[in-house]
Design a protein around this motif. Structure first.
Motif, PDB file in Angstrom:
ATOM      1  N   PHE A   1      13.495 -45.868  15.927  1.00 23.42           N
ATOM      2  CA  PHE A   1      13.744 -46.151  14.447  1.00 23.42           C
ATOM      3  C   PHE A   1      14.981 -45.184  14.464  1.00 23.42           C
TER       4      PHE A   1
ATOM      5  N   LEU B   1       5.096 -54.160   8.157  1.00 24.54           N
ATOM      6  CA  LEU B   1       5.773 -55.215   9.201  1.00 24.54           C
ATOM      7  C   LEU B   1       6.807 -54.384   9.967  1.00 24.54           C
ATOM      8  N   LYS B   2       7.712 -53.637   8.925  1.00 22.99           N
ATOM      9  CA  LYS B   2       8.835 -53.033   9.757  1.00 22.99           C
ATOM     10  C   LYS B   2       9.086 -51.843   8.927  1.00 22.99           C
ATOM     11  N   PRO B   3       9.542 -50.637   9.666  1.00 22.97           N
ATOM     12  CA  PRO B   3       9.806 -49.376   9.023  1.00 22.97           C
ATOM     13  C   PRO B   3      10.793 -49.501   7.997  1.00 22.97           C
TER      14      PRO B   3
ATOM     15  N   ASN C   1      13.527 -55.121   2.369  1.00 20.76           N
ATOM     16  CA  ASN C   1      14.482 -53.970   2.454  1.00 20.76           C
ATOM     17  C   ASN C   1      15.794 -54.619   1.845  1.00 20.76           C
TER      18      ASN C   1
ATOM     19  N   ASP D   1      14.673 -58.339   4.865  1.00 15.92           N
ATOM     20  CA  ASP D   1      13.442 -58.228   5.848  1.00 15.92           C
ATOM     21  C   ASP D   1      12.234 -57.983   5.162  1.00 15.92           C
TER      22      ASP D   1
ATOM     23  N   VAL E   1       9.021 -56.224   4.845  1.00 18.78           N
ATOM     24  CA  VAL E   1       8.615 -54.826   5.394  1.00 18.78           C
ATOM     25  C   VAL E   1       7.178 -54.472   5.296  1.00 18.78           C
TER      26      VAL E   1
END
Lengths: 136, 136
Positions: A43, A79-81, A110, A114, A116
């Motif tokens: 990350f 799903l995503k940071p 974001n 994407d 998230v």
């Protein structure tokens, strides 16, 4: 209020949002507070609390309905940071209406577009708060 | 780490916890901020954000595992309202371990022992953060 209705809330997650969040939940884990630890991970920098972005759905509910609503449930997939200073757009879309219960698709994106967070919420819409109040 | 392991976190939800929460999510709806509105409802007083108590699970994760964990998902049912100054005990119990993925039962109780939140979380346990970091 009908199926397909959508509202969103956009916010840049500041470092202070995230640090206050850690304070009010009593957590200080390295993903959110230790930049040097995070640099060593893929990350590369501190990430924001997933539950912080997820809480924006509650912010949307009060703008979406002209009656008081009560939160019944929320399912969340992270799903995503989300990194500090990312700009998150949370979105709620009415999926189903069943009497006074409403199911919403709840997503967050974001600034790159994407997804998230993905999930679903259930709410109770209170048609007549005065009478609901009286049936104590 | 084994199935059945449990940890908890107890906190009295102060008015300031709740007001800060509203500030960092940009919400100011009457359930949390308008005592006169709430008096007319069957809750009789301001209630705390459901997502605030739900976020205590994240606080527990970092005390529960000796390795870094990543939050994959969370399901929440809000069973009863939590009022300001209620003392909430959030509890996580390991339900299933599947390789590096752990499923936990996540519950919260008020000071009277009533279950206020029920749910399940999934986490990824990172065995070797240095190597996980290198596979960017």
């Amino acid at each position: 209020m009908k199926v397909g209705d959508k509202k969103h809330y956009t916010r840049t997650i500041s470092e202070s949002d995230n640090y206050l969040f850690g304070g009010i939940i009593g957590d200080s884990n390295p993903w959110h507070f230790d930049e040097e630890f995070c640099k060593k991970t893929k990350f590369e920098t501190r990430i924001a609390y997933g539950m912080l972005s997820s809480s924006y759905f509650a912010t949307i509910f009060s703008k979406m309905f002209d009656k008081p609503v009560l939160y019944l449930s929320q399912n969340i997939e992270f799903l995503k940071p989300v990194k500090l200073n990312d700009t998150v757009t949370a979105e709620c879309e009415i999926k189903q209406i069943n009497g006074d219960k409403v199911t919403l698709l709840t997503s967050a994106f974001n600034q790159a577009g994407d997804k998230v967070i993905s999930g679903e919420a259930k709410l109770l819409v209170i048609e007549d708060i005065e009478n609901w109040g009286k049936n104590k």
